[in-house]
Design an enzyme around this catalytic site. Sequence first.
Site, mmCIF file in Angstrom:
data_model
loop_
_atom_site.group_PDB
_atom_site.id
_atom_site.type_symbol
_atom_site.label_atom_id
_atom_site.label_comp_id
_atom_site.label_asym_id
_atom_site.label_seq_id
_atom_site.Cartn_x
_atom_site.Cartn_y
_atom_site.Cartn_z
ATOM 1 N N LYS A 22 2.539 -5.862 19.412
ATOM 2 C CA LYS A 22 1.670 -6.291 18.306
ATOM 3 C C LYS A 22 2.473 -6.648 17.067
ATOM 4 C CE LYS A 22 -1.144 -3.820 14.873
ATOM 5 N NZ LYS A 22 -0.138 -3.270 13.960
ATOM 6 N N ASN A 23 3.372 -5.758 16.654
ATOM 7 C CA ASN A 23 4.017 -5.985 15.362
ATOM 8 C C ASN A 23 5.071 -7.090 15.402
ATOM 9 O OD1 ASN A 23 2.308 -4.246 14.115
ATOM 10 N ND2 ASN A 23 3.703 -2.488 14.112
ATOM 11 N N ARG A 93 -3.079 -6.561 7.972
ATOM 12 C CA ARG A 93 -1.913 -6.354 7.123
ATOM 13 C C ARG A 93 -0.981 -7.572 7.168
ATOM 14 N NH1 ARG A 93 -1.465 -3.678 2.882
ATOM 15 N NH2 ARG A 93 0.679 -3.502 2.234
ATOM 16 N N CYS A 117 -4.605 -1.250 8.210
ATOM 17 C CA CYS A 117 -4.956 0.163 8.335
ATOM 18 C C CYS A 117 -4.679 0.889 7.034
ATOM 19 C CB CYS A 117 -4.137 0.803 9.451
ATOM 20 S SG CYS A 117 -4.797 0.448 11.069
ATOM 21 N N ARG A 123 -0.343 1.041 0.021
ATOM 22 C CA ARG A 123 0.669 0.297 0.774
ATOM 23 C C ARG A 123 1.211 -0.789 -0.158
ATOM 24 N NH1 ARG A 123 -1.255 -0.600 6.964
ATOM 25 N NH2 ARG A 123 0.917 -1.258 7.119
ATOM 26 N N PRO A 124 2.236 -0.428 -0.968
ATOM 27 C CA PRO A 124 2.730 -1.357 -1.992
ATOM 28 C C PRO A 124 3.462 -2.554 -1.384
ATOM 29 C CG PRO A 124 4.100 0.615 -1.930
ATOM 30 C CD PRO A 124 3.002 0.835 -0.933
ATOM 31 N N ILE A 125 3.575 -3.650 -2.170
ATOM 32 C CA ILE A 125 4.355 -4.809 -1.704
ATOM 33 C C ILE A 125 5.434 -5.183 -2.743
ATOM 34 C CG2 ILE A 125 2.527 -5.710 -0.208
ATOM 35 C CD1 ILE A 125 2.044 -7.903 -2.352
ATOM 36 N N ASP A 126 5.820 -4.189 -3.556
ATOM 37 C CA ASP A 126 6.794 -4.479 -4.615
ATOM 38 C C ASP A 126 8.132 -4.993 -4.056
ATOM 39 O OD1 ASP A 126 6.717 -1.570 -3.795
ATOM 40 O OD2 ASP A 126 8.660 -1.624 -4.789
ATOM 41 N N GLN A 127 8.544 -4.529 -2.878
ATOM 42 C CA GLN A 127 9.842 -4.961 -2.329
ATOM 43 C C GLN A 127 9.785 -6.412 -1.839
ATOM 44 O OE1 GLN A 127 12.713 -2.992 -2.605
ATOM 45 N NE2 GLN A 127 11.212 -1.903 -3.862
ATOM 46 N N ASP A 307 4.487 5.237 13.825
ATOM 47 C CA ASP A 307 3.307 4.762 14.561
ATOM 48 C C ASP A 307 3.056 5.561 15.840
ATOM 49 O OD1 ASP A 307 2.935 2.911 12.588
ATOM 50 O OD2 ASP A 307 3.875 1.256 13.666
ATOM 51 N N ARG A 399 -7.737 -3.394 17.493
ATOM 52 C CA ARG A 399 -6.835 -4.239 16.709
ATOM 53 C C ARG A 399 -5.448 -4.266 17.336
ATOM 54 N NH1 ARG A 399 -6.601 -2.720 10.638
ATOM 55 N NH2 ARG A 399 -4.827 -4.055 11.038
HETATM 56 N N1 EPU Z 1 7.038 0.293 0.834
HETATM 57 C C1 EPU Z 1 7.230 0.183 -0.521
HETATM 58 N N2 EPU Z 1 7.246 -1.067 -1.070
HETATM 59 C C2 EPU Z 1 7.070 -2.197 -0.328
HETATM 60 C C3 EPU Z 1 6.875 -2.064 1.056
HETATM 61 C C4 EPU Z 1 6.873 -0.798 1.603
HETATM 62 O O1 EPU Z 1 7.379 1.186 -1.226
HETATM 63 O O2 EPU Z 1 7.101 -3.290 -0.899
HETATM 64 C C5 EPU Z 1 7.036 1.632 1.443
HETATM 65 C C6 EPU Z 1 5.691 1.976 2.087
HETATM 66 O O3 EPU Z 1 4.801 2.521 1.155
HETATM 67 C C7 EPU Z 1 6.124 2.956 3.161
HETATM 68 C C8 EPU Z 1 7.515 2.461 3.572
HETATM 69 O O4 EPU Z 1 7.959 1.616 2.517
HETATM 70 O O5 EPU Z 1 6.246 4.216 2.603
HETATM 71 C C9 EPU Z 1 7.546 1.642 4.861
HETATM 72 O O6 EPU Z 1 6.606 0.577 4.791
HETATM 73 P P1 EPU Z 1 6.820 -0.778 5.607
HETATM 74 O O7 EPU Z 1 6.866 -1.901 4.653
HETATM 75 O O8 EPU Z 1 7.945 -0.603 6.560
HETATM 76 O O9 EPU Z 1 5.450 -0.875 6.413
HETATM 77 P P2 EPU Z 1 4.614 -2.182 6.768
HETATM 78 O O10 EPU Z 1 5.519 -3.332 6.948
HETATM 79 O O11 EPU Z 1 3.468 -2.306 5.838
HETATM 80 C C10 EPU Z 1 4.859 -1.932 9.342
HETATM 81 C C11 EPU Z 1 3.931 -1.821 10.508
HETATM 82 C C12 EPU Z 1 3.238 -0.460 10.470
HETATM 83 C C13 EPU Z 1 4.294 0.644 10.499
HETATM 84 C C14 EPU Z 1 5.318 0.435 9.371
HETATM 85 C C15 EPU Z 1 6.484 1.406 9.440
HETATM 86 C C16 EPU Z 1 3.253 -4.107 10.853
HETATM 87 C C17 EPU Z 1 2.180 -5.133 10.759
HETATM 88 N N3 EPU Z 1 2.940 -2.892 10.427
HETATM 89 O O12 EPU Z 1 4.047 -1.789 8.188
HETATM 90 O O13 EPU Z 1 2.506 -0.404 11.677
HETATM 91 O O14 EPU Z 1 3.680 1.893 10.319
HETATM 92 O O15 EPU Z 1 5.846 -0.897 9.435
HETATM 93 O O16 EPU Z 1 7.132 1.305 10.663
HETATM 94 O O17 EPU Z 1 4.339 -4.369 11.323
HETATM 95 C C18 EPU Z 1 0.702 0.163 13.064
HETATM 96 O O18 EPU Z 1 1.138 -0.653 13.898
HETATM 97 O O19 EPU Z 1 -0.197 0.999 13.321
HETATM 98 C C19 EPU Z 1 1.256 0.157 11.706
HETATM 99 C C20 EPU Z 1 0.629 0.702 10.679
#
Ligand code: EPU
Length: 432
Positions: A22-23, A93, A117, A123-127, A307, A399
């Site tokens: 999926k991811n 997402r 989810c 779930r921030p996107i600052d990075q 996950d 999903r």
């Molecule tokens: N984070 C920040 N700032 C950012 C982005 C992330 O502080 O700009 C923090 C998050 O709050 C978290 C950590 O960094 O504490 C990791 O977040 P990441 O960005 O890696 O997560 P994501 O990309 O939103 C993906 C998967 C998630 C999985 C995470 C961690 C997808 C679509 N989603 O999410 O998968 O939990 O990586 O491995 O790829 C799932 O499949 O059930 C799922 C939630």
Amino acid sequence: MTKYIIRGGNPLHGEVEISGAKNAAVAIIPAAIMVEGVCRIENLPQISDVATLLGILKEMGAIVRFVDKRTVDIDCTNVKMSHATFDAMRRIRASYYLIGALLGRFGSSHVAMPGGCNFGGVRPIDQHIKGFTAMGAKVSIKNGIVSAETNGRLKGTSIYLDVVSVGATVNIILGATMADGMTYIENAAREPHIVDLANFLNSMGADIRGAGTNVIKIRGVRSLKGGFYSIIPDQIEAGTFMAAVAGAGGRVVIKDVIPKHLECISSKLREMGVMVRSLGDSIIVQRTVPLIGTDIKTLPYPGFPTDMQPQIAAILCMAEGTSTVAEGVWDNRFKYVNELEKMGASIRVTGRTAIIEGVPCLTGAPIKAGDLRAGAALVIAGLCAKGETVVEGISYIERGYEKLVDKLTALGADIKSVYMPDESSLLNKDAG
Ligand code: EPU
């Protein structure tokens, strides 16, 4: 409303085939926006997140044609807009990967804030924003729309991620693929789906090196051309079946996997007394003795995947002794604990750690999934419990898991997906 009705207690036996990841799929589909001509994507999982993303691409003018159930041809040549603000964007997402892909193709993007989810915290996107800004984009968020503008193209640069983020790594790779010059992502995520995205883009003509390590180097190219690509197997779907067999008992051959991606899950299950053996592209899981408790901490890859945290916690509820599950990625991913407690589990959450006292057995109960992996954990708990478990919140599970009920039924589980009108609609009918 659809619910799963599970009568627990059946051990699992037989073979199950794992679907595409999926991811990886949800990163590769938006990447197709940057490709001129047809890209054929094989081993696509049949899940609702994939259907939603393909629908978004079609709305944007892409031609999407299924060759068979798992193979799709995507042609984005006619996509002319850098706007993607449809309601569907807020359901998933990965819609935010359109920011990087549209920036790569058009030098600007206007994308609805992503949904996905919500397992408890923000779930921030600052990075992601930090990366695009460093590459010369002006990024703003207004009325739920993320807008990113450049004078023409993103410019390659060095970006150090303050947290290891899968999403930011993917988005910056997408933006950098067609940027001017070299981009270096330091402290990058190393998950298998990052490598898969880079392999997809490279096979279409990109120049990305180092994916799978914590420094990724991307030399921007002017165009990407169509081609074929097959998505890797889903590490988490495989891990979920491994946990299900470990919990319910039995012996299952889990086929079409990459055993290396499952090493940390395999070693934790072995610590719990489960036999796990890899054979080519299969993993054999067998449990004949009671589970032994253990301690787990989730970390970015190659650490234990967050996950898989709820699914492992579900089976630790029935393991001998005390176990701890520490969440090292998300601030809060324990909302499902209340549901397991309804089944007789003994769990105490303090901060980002759950302390689990094993009980001899769980008992069936009506429970509700609040997110995808929590849903998988509740299904596993239902398979192991005495009596009947009714799981609500199935749309979350669908999903990310392809044909979960069919796959479990084929292994001997007693699980049915049943449509049940909810009580409020019955009351409305009576009143009307
Ligand atoms: N984070 C920040 N700032 C950012 C982005 C992330 O502080 O700009 C923090 C998050 O709050 C978290 C950590 O960094 O504490 C990791 O977040 P990441 O960005 O890696 O997560 P994501 O990309 O939103 C993906 C998967 C998630 C999985 C995470 C961690 C997808 C679509 N989603 O999410 O998968 O939990 O990586 O491995 O790829 C799932 O499949 O059930 C799922 C939630």
